[in-house]
Design an enzyme around this catalytic site. Structure first.
Site, PDB file in Angstrom:
ATOM      1  N   GLU A   1      -2.451   8.805   7.951  1.00  8.18           N
ATOM      2  CA  GLU A   1      -0.995   8.728   8.038  1.00  8.18           C
ATOM      3  C   GLU A   1      -0.442   9.502   9.238  1.00  8.18           C
ATOM      4  O   GLU A   1       0.672   9.249   9.679  1.00  8.18           O
ATOM      5  CB  GLU A   1      -0.365   9.232   6.735  1.00  8.18           C
TER       6      GLU A   1
ATOM      7  N   HIS B   1      -7.429   3.084   3.465  1.00 13.90           N
ATOM      8  CA  HIS B   1      -7.253   3.902   4.664  1.00 13.90           C
ATOM      9  C   HIS B   1      -8.584   4.165   5.379  1.00 13.90           C
ATOM     10  O   HIS B   1      -8.607   4.428   6.583  1.00 13.90           O
ATOM     11  CB  HIS B   1      -6.638   5.259   4.309  1.00 13.90           C
TER      12      HIS B   1
ATOM     13  N   CYS C   1     -11.201   3.255  -0.277  1.00 15.98           N
ATOM     14  CA  CYS C   1      -9.762   3.432  -0.055  1.00 15.98           C
ATOM     15  C   CYS C   1      -9.427   2.623   1.182  1.00 15.98           C
ATOM     16  O   CYS C   1     -10.178   2.659   2.170  1.00 15.98           O
ATOM     17  CB  CYS C   1      -9.430   4.913   0.151  1.00 15.98           C
TER      18      CYS C   1
ATOM     19  N   CYS D   1      -4.318  -1.318  -2.189  1.00 19.56           N
ATOM     20  CA  CYS D   1      -4.487   0.122  -2.380  1.00 19.56           C
ATOM     21  C   CYS D   1      -5.388   0.295  -3.599  1.00 19.56           C
ATOM     22  O   CYS D   1      -5.031  -0.161  -4.696  1.00 19.56           O
ATOM     23  CB  CYS D   1      -3.121   0.778  -2.614  1.00 19.56           C
TER      24      CYS D   1
ATOM     25  N   ASP E   1       0.856  -1.188   0.000  1.00 22.64           N
ATOM     26  CA  ASP E   1       0.000   0.000   0.000  1.00 22.64           C
ATOM     27  C   ASP E   1       0.888   1.233   0.000  1.00 22.64           C
ATOM     28  O   ASP E   1       2.080   1.165   0.322  1.00 22.64           O
ATOM     29  CB  ASP E   1      -0.924   0.013   1.222  1.00 22.64           C
ATOM     30  N   SER E   2       0.273   2.365  -0.341  1.00 23.07           N
ATOM     31  CA  SER E   2       1.015   3.626  -0.308  1.00 23.07           C
ATOM     32  C   SER E   2       1.388   4.012   1.118  1.00 23.07           C
ATOM     33  O   SER E   2       2.331   4.767   1.332  1.00 23.07           O
ATOM     34  CB  SER E   2       0.176   4.738  -0.936  1.00 23.07           C
TER      35      SER E   2
END
Length: 255
Positions: free
Chosen positions: A150, A184, A182, A70, A7-8
């Protein structure tokens, strides 16, 4: 051999969590490209370059499959990745199909929350065109949620204010399902649920993605050769710092 999960940033931990539940007897590499997160607002070709650098690194560690955990990375690169690598490359996509089915049964609409790049990509539009025959799918980019995640800001007032502001144009009572498009976004389920009616169902694609991974591994006879060990990397560097490792484990416990 291990399973790679990419994932990013920290979002793919939501997929790792499902993998550890459904496939506990595997070992994993979790790769977060924290040096380049977020992907969702960057140019497509730049993002694609980051993805290939990451998956090249993961491949060198010796893996039997890679999950692109992702939605943005899946949208822009999964087909090209599959063309390059011999091992299975699985992507994740917004759970639009089950959301449409559920909302149609309720006589309500679907709201897809994702990054801007995911919502702009042809892959997403083809998915909606294929499934949304009654035009009940609406979409909303929420790029700041990735940055909140993040920074490990999940329950703070700033998150609620941001969500309230972005959702202002929508009549929330008309929705039966909300798609967390997403990886996240599942970290914000509690905050999102506060703003929608109680009967709205939140959906994400992690469960289905890991079920698919399990089927692929079983079909090739490659299951059950690990112990649930996870090795974490951030942009090509192995995570050995105790504080950061404990943060990853706390994220898993949140889910």
């Amino acid at each position: 051999m291990k399973i790679g999960i990419f994932d990013s940033g920290i979002g793919g931990v939501t997929v790792l969590h499902q993998a550890l539940k459904q496939l506990p007897n595997e070992d994993y590499i979790y790769y977060a490209d924290t040096q380049n997160v977020p992907y969702g607002e960057k140019p497509k070709e730049e993002v694609k370059r980051y993805i290939f650098e990451a998956v090249d690194f993961i491949a060198r560690q010796g893996v039997k499959a890679v999950v692109i955990a992702c939605n943005t990375a899946t949208s822009v690169a999964v087909e090209d990745l599959r063309a390059k690598y011999a091992f299975p490359v699985l992507g994740i996509e917004p759970a639009v199909k089950p959301a449409v089915q559920a909302s149609e049964a309720m006589g309500k609409r679907v709201l897809v929350l994702a990054t801007s790049l995911t919502l702009k990509e042809k892959k997403f539009h083809d998915l909606v065109d294929r499934i949304d025959s009654h035009a009940i799918v609406d979409k909303l980019p929420l790029p700041n949620l990735v940055q909140f995640a993040e920074r490990y800001q999940f329950q703070e007032d700033d998150v609620i204010r941001y969500l309230e502001d972005q959702l202002t144009p929508f009549d929330l009572k008309q929705y039966g399902t909300v798609v967390l498009g997403c990886t996240h976004f599942p970290f914000f389920k509690a905050a999102i649920r506060k703003l929608f009616p109680d009967d709205v169902v939140l959906m994400d694609g992690s469960v289905g993605t890991v079920k698919h991974l399990k089927r692929v591994l079983e079909a090739s006879g490659q299951t059950g050769d690990g112990t649930g060990q996870v090795t974490f990397y951030t942009s090509g560097v192995k995570v050995e710092d105790g504080v950061l490792l404990s943060q990853y484990h706390r994220l898993l416990e949140m889910l």
